[in-house]
Design a protein around this motif. Structure first.
Motif, PDB file in Angstrom:
ATOM      1  N   ILE A 176      65.838 -30.363  79.257  1.00 49.20           N
ATOM      2  CA  ILE A 176      66.145 -31.778  79.070  1.00 49.20           C
ATOM      3  C   ILE A 176      64.976 -32.667  79.488  1.00 49.20           C
ATOM      4  CG2 ILE A 176      67.157 -32.273  81.327  1.00 49.20           C
ATOM      5  CD1 ILE A 176      69.451 -33.690  79.765  1.00 49.20           C
ATOM      6  N   PHE A 177      64.067 -32.116  80.306  1.00 46.62           N
ATOM      7  CA  PHE A 177      62.939 -32.917  80.780  1.00 46.62           C
ATOM      8  C   PHE A 177      61.791 -32.959  79.770  1.00 46.62           C
ATOM      9  CE2 PHE A 177      65.124 -31.324  84.580  1.00 46.62           C
ATOM     10  CZ  PHE A 177      65.475 -32.529  85.156  1.00 46.62           C
ATOM     11  N   GLU A 178      61.945 -32.265  78.645  1.00 42.31           N
ATOM     12  CA  GLU A 178      60.923 -32.304  77.599  1.00 42.31           C
ATOM     13  C   GLU A 178      61.171 -33.417  76.593  1.00 42.31           C
ATOM     14  OE1 GLU A 178      60.648 -28.485  75.761  1.00 42.31           O
ATOM     15  OE2 GLU A 178      59.380 -27.667  77.340  1.00 42.31           O
ATOM     16  N   GLN A 179      62.228 -34.204  76.783  1.00 44.48           N
ATOM     17  CA  GLN A 179      62.551 -35.246  75.819  1.00 44.48           C
ATOM     18  C   GLN A 179      62.657 -36.595  76.512  1.00 44.48           C
ATOM     19  OE1 GLN A 179      66.198 -33.311  74.570  1.00 44.48           O
ATOM     20  NE2 GLN A 179      67.432 -34.874  75.574  1.00 44.48           N
ATOM     21  N   ASP A 180      62.488 -37.644  75.723  1.00 44.87           N
ATOM     22  CA  ASP A 180      62.508 -38.995  76.268  1.00 44.87           C
ATOM     23  C   ASP A 180      63.923 -39.496  76.551  1.00 44.87           C
ATOM     24  OD1 ASP A 180      59.730 -39.170  76.130  1.00 44.87           O
ATOM     25  OD2 ASP A 180      59.783 -39.886  74.050  1.00 44.87           O
ATOM     26  N   ASP A 181      64.888 -39.016  75.795  1.00 45.90           N
ATOM     27  CA  ASP A 181      66.257 -39.507  75.931  1.00 45.90           C
ATOM     28  C   ASP A 181      67.130 -38.453  76.606  1.00 45.90           C
ATOM     29  OD1 ASP A 181      68.705 -40.668  75.776  1.00 45.90           O
ATOM     30  OD2 ASP A 181      68.881 -40.587  73.581  1.00 45.90           O
ATOM     31  N   PRO A 182      67.439 -38.613  77.900  1.00 42.53           N
ATOM     32  CA  PRO A 182      68.258 -37.608  78.591  1.00 42.53           C
ATOM     33  C   PRO A 182      69.704 -37.598  78.125  1.00 42.53           C
ATOM     34  CG  PRO A 182      67.858 -39.481  80.025  1.00 42.53           C
ATOM     35  CD  PRO A 182      67.026 -39.699  78.798  1.00 42.53           C
ATOM     36  N   ASN A 183      70.111 -38.616  77.369  1.00 42.51           N
ATOM     37  CA  ASN A 183      71.476 -38.635  76.854  1.00 42.51           C
ATOM     38  C   ASN A 183      71.632 -37.806  75.572  1.00 42.51           C
ATOM     39  OD1 ASN A 183      72.556 -40.325  78.859  1.00 42.51           O
ATOM     40  ND2 ASN A 183      71.724 -42.123  77.844  1.00 42.51           N
ATOM     41  N   ASP A 184      70.513 -37.365  75.005  1.00 41.60           N
ATOM     42  CA  ASP A 184      70.559 -36.529  73.810  1.00 41.60           C
ATOM     43  C   ASP A 184      70.814 -35.085  74.229  1.00 41.60           C
ATOM     44  OD1 ASP A 184      70.252 -35.198  71.451  1.00 41.60           O
ATOM     45  OD2 ASP A 184      68.091 -35.543  71.289  1.00 41.60           O
ATOM     46  N   LEU A 185      72.039 -34.627  74.030  1.00 39.75           N
ATOM     47  CA  LEU A 185      72.411 -33.285  74.464  1.00 39.75           C
ATOM     48  C   LEU A 185      72.502 -32.295  73.309  1.00 39.75           C
ATOM     49  CD1 LEU A 185      75.108 -34.238  77.118  1.00 39.75           C
ATOM     50  CD2 LEU A 185      72.740 -33.594  77.498  1.00 39.75           C
ATOM     51  N   SER A 186      71.919 -32.663  72.155  1.00 46.98           N
ATOM     52  CA  SER A 186      71.912 -31.733  71.024  1.00 46.98           C
ATOM     53  C   SER A 186      70.888 -30.633  71.284  1.00 46.98           C
ATOM     54  CB  SER A 186      71.568 -32.470  69.731  1.00 46.98           C
ATOM     55  OG  SER A 186      70.255 -33.015  69.802  1.00 46.98           O
ATOM     56  N   GLU A 187      71.207 -29.424  70.818  1.00 49.46           N
ATOM     57  CA  GLU A 187      70.325 -28.281  71.049  1.00 49.46           C
ATOM     58  C   GLU A 187      69.433 -27.968  69.854  1.00 49.46           C
ATOM     59  OE1 GLU A 187      72.618 -25.152  73.726  1.00 49.46           O
ATOM     60  OE2 GLU A 187      73.932 -25.937  72.146  1.00 49.46           O
ATOM     61  N   VAL A 193      65.791 -22.732  76.917  1.00 50.43           N
ATOM     62  CA  VAL A 193      65.324 -22.230  78.208  1.00 50.43           C
ATOM     63  C   VAL A 193      66.549 -21.954  79.079  1.00 50.43           C
ATOM     64  CG1 VAL A 193      63.133 -23.453  78.119  1.00 50.43           C
ATOM     65  CG2 VAL A 193      65.118 -24.566  79.150  1.00 50.43           C
ATOM     66  N   LEU A 194      66.309 -21.298  80.201  1.00 47.56           N
ATOM     67  CA  LEU A 194      67.411 -21.007  81.121  1.00 47.56           C
ATOM     68  C   LEU A 194      67.679 -22.224  82.007  1.00 47.56           C
ATOM     69  CD1 LEU A 194      66.643 -17.311  82.068  1.00 47.56           C
ATOM     70  CD2 LEU A 194      68.340 -18.200  80.470  1.00 47.56           C
ATOM     71  N   TYR A 195      68.090 -23.295  81.381  1.00 44.19           N
ATOM     72  CA  TYR A 195      68.469 -24.524  82.076  1.00 44.19           C
ATOM     73  C   TYR A 195      69.712 -25.023  81.390  1.00 44.19           C
ATOM     74  CZ  TYR A 195      68.491 -29.402  83.567  1.00 44.19           C
ATOM     75  OH  TYR A 195      68.865 -30.622  84.081  1.00 44.19           O
ATOM     76  N   ARG A 196      70.781 -25.187  82.114  1.00 38.66           N
ATOM     77  CA  ARG A 196      72.021 -25.661  81.491  1.00 38.66           C
ATOM     78  C   ARG A 196      72.458 -26.971  82.146  1.00 38.66           C
ATOM     79  NH1 ARG A 196      74.400 -22.346  77.922  1.00 38.66           N
ATOM     80  NH2 ARG A 196      73.921 -20.145  77.957  1.00 38.66           N
ATOM     81  N   VAL A 197      72.905 -27.896  81.320  1.00 36.86           N
ATOM     82  CA  VAL A 197      73.392 -29.185  81.798  1.00 36.86           C
ATOM     83  C   VAL A 197      74.796 -28.970  82.337  1.00 36.86           C
ATOM     84  CG1 VAL A 197      73.873 -31.557  81.178  1.00 36.86           C
ATOM     85  CG2 VAL A 197      71.978 -30.350  80.072  1.00 36.86           C
ATOM     86  N   GLU A 198      74.957 -28.946  83.646  1.00 32.63           N
ATOM     87  CA  GLU A 198      76.239 -28.572  84.219  1.00 32.63           C
ATOM     88  C   GLU A 198      76.786 -29.655  85.140  1.00 32.63           C
ATOM     89  OE1 GLU A 198      76.206 -24.606  85.744  1.00 32.63           O
ATOM     90  OE2 GLU A 198      75.555 -23.751  83.856  1.00 32.63           O
TER      91      GLU A 198
END
Length: 447
Positions: A176-187, A193-198
């Motif tokens: 999620i840190f590779e994008q400008d909009d943290p509200n964009d949760l589309s994959e 990567v082994l990072y999950r929004v939990e």
């Protein structure tokens, strides 16, 4: 006094509500360092540091304490009252309500769903927004900056840290840190990567904490494991009632200590390693060697591990089958006695032994599969046969191909009829709906 009017549009109707400031506060709950205040409408008006009166709630962000979901619609509370000491009632449209008990302690505040008068299929705790964005522990559910930390801990198995983005309860997985909009949760189109929004996630205003519980008492078909149609069977775990969380706040250096206290006080698992809590034990993240060993070469594996300056020795191929996990007889001809002797020999040398397993996998030569498949093997879906078959039939005509015409993640292409497993090559819609080119009695079952 500022008042913010938020209008929420949800598929066919509008909910309009007033999110007020602290002057409209109805309930104030506290631990030693943490305070949360709730308005008469069931919204959070203060979330943060009790001792320094620091409110970490972002301005102009709606903060319901709970949200319920009816089918696909998220419904927000319209009023809150304390009907007795320690028991809150959140009212929703159409005379629905949720009662939540609370208990204040020194380390945290516990919230538990006490009763449900609602057709809700999901209850969402929060989300709880904050302006904190320095460190976000997405899995453990703690956000912190240089002065304060706020955390959320699920207190039972059915209360999941995260948000019900998907019906199969998996979280979006990407950086999620590779994008400008943290509200964009589309994959789609993102690096996995082994990072999950939990339990915690970054947002435009800082971060949010969230958890939820799902009603599981009815059968449904969802998307899951790259299958468009996947039948989920009913599961009776009490549903929304009984879901429980702990909220806490403390100084950043004490966050882990408070989590440990919550585990102890709430009766959660609190594993120890050599007398130290696992989350604080340095050995929990120590390096280890992975060496394929057996009875004959355990001494050599121990020697290599010691030369590397390590204290942990792992093996990755210990078993002949997965499921029942039968030991590999070529490596351990003496069976479990041989394995026990190898472990004791390593321990005498100051080396701890472990094994890598993925216990949700079952190999096709395991006793759970052959010669009689276990009735508990998971299934994606089913359909009745349209025509009778005998032991030599190579085509199976069925009433529906909904679950069988899916091949993206269908490597075995296997179906079960009672105690027989059958592999099929594909499907046909000519002269009926059929599974074609079938291998009868697959995996040494009986046709």
């Amino acid at each position: 006094m500022k008042k913010l009017i938020n209008i929420f549009f949800t598929a066919g109707f509008i909910i309009t509500l007033l999110s007020s400031c602290e002057h409209n506060t109805s309930i104030q709950l506290k631990s030693t360092e943490f305070k949360i205040s709730l308005t008469n409408q069931g919204y959070i008006s203060f979330l943060g540091d009790l001792n320094n009166s620091k409110n970490y709630l972002p301005e102009s962000v709606s903060a319901p304490f709970i949200t319920i979901r009816l089918d696909s619609l998220d419904i927000l509370p319209i009023s809150l009252s304390e009907i007795s000491k320690g028991l809150l009632q959140f009212d929703f449209p159409n005379n629905e309500f949720i009662q939540i008990s609370y208990l204040e302690s020194e380390s945290h505040i516990r919230f538990t769903v006490d009763s449900v008068v609602s057709n809700a299929t999901v209850l969402i705790w929060g989300p709880f927004p904050s302006i904190i964005n320095e460190t976000i522990g997405e899995t453990v559910g703690v956000v912190r900056d240089s002065t304060f930390a706020i955390g959320l801990q699920s207190l039972n198995m059915k209360t999941l840290g995260g948000y019900p983005w998907k019906e199969n309860d998996t979280m979006p997985q990407f950086d999620i840190f590779e994008q400008d909009d943290p509200n964009d949760l589309s994959e789609k189109g993102k690096r996995e990567v082994l990072y999950r929004v939990e339990a915690a996630r970054p947002t435009n205003f800082g971060s949010s904490l969230q958890a939820y519980v799902r009603e599981r008492n009815s059968e449904k078909v969802i998307e899951n494991w790259d299958q468009d149609y996947y039948k989920v069977m009913p599961f009776e775990d009490g549903g929304i009632k009984g879901s429980s969380i702990a909220l806490f706040g403390t100084t950043p250096n004490r966050a882990l200590e408070v989590l440990g206290k919550i585990e102890m006080e709430e009766g959660l698992p609190h594993p120890m390693i050599d007398g130290t809590w696992g989350k604080q034990a340095s050995t929990a993240s120590a390096a280890y060697a992975i060496i394929d060993f057996g009875e004959k070469d355990i001494e050599k594996a121990i020697e290599i591990t010691k030369k590397a300056g390590l204290k942990y020795l792992y093996t990755g191929s210990l078993f002949e089958t997965w499921g029942h996990f039968e030991l590999d007889k070529t490596k351990f001809p003496s069976g479990r006695v041989g394995l026990k002797n190898a472990v004791q020999l390593a321990e005498e040398s100051g080396i701890m032994v472990g094994v890598h397993v993925l216990s949700n996998f079952i190999t096709t030569d395991d006793a759970y599969v052959t010669p009689i498949p276990d009735h508990r093997l998971g299934t994606i879906g089913s359909a009745p046969l349209s025509l009778d078959i005998d032991a030599d039939s190579k085509e199976l005509e069925v009433e529906s191909l909904q679950f069988f015409d899916q091949f993206k993640n269908n490597h075995l292409k296997t179906v079960r009829i009672e105690d027989e497993l059958i592999r099929y090559e594909g499907v046909s819609r000519e002269n009926g709906l059929k599974l074609i080119n079938c291998e009868r009695g697959a995996f040494n079952t009986t046709a």
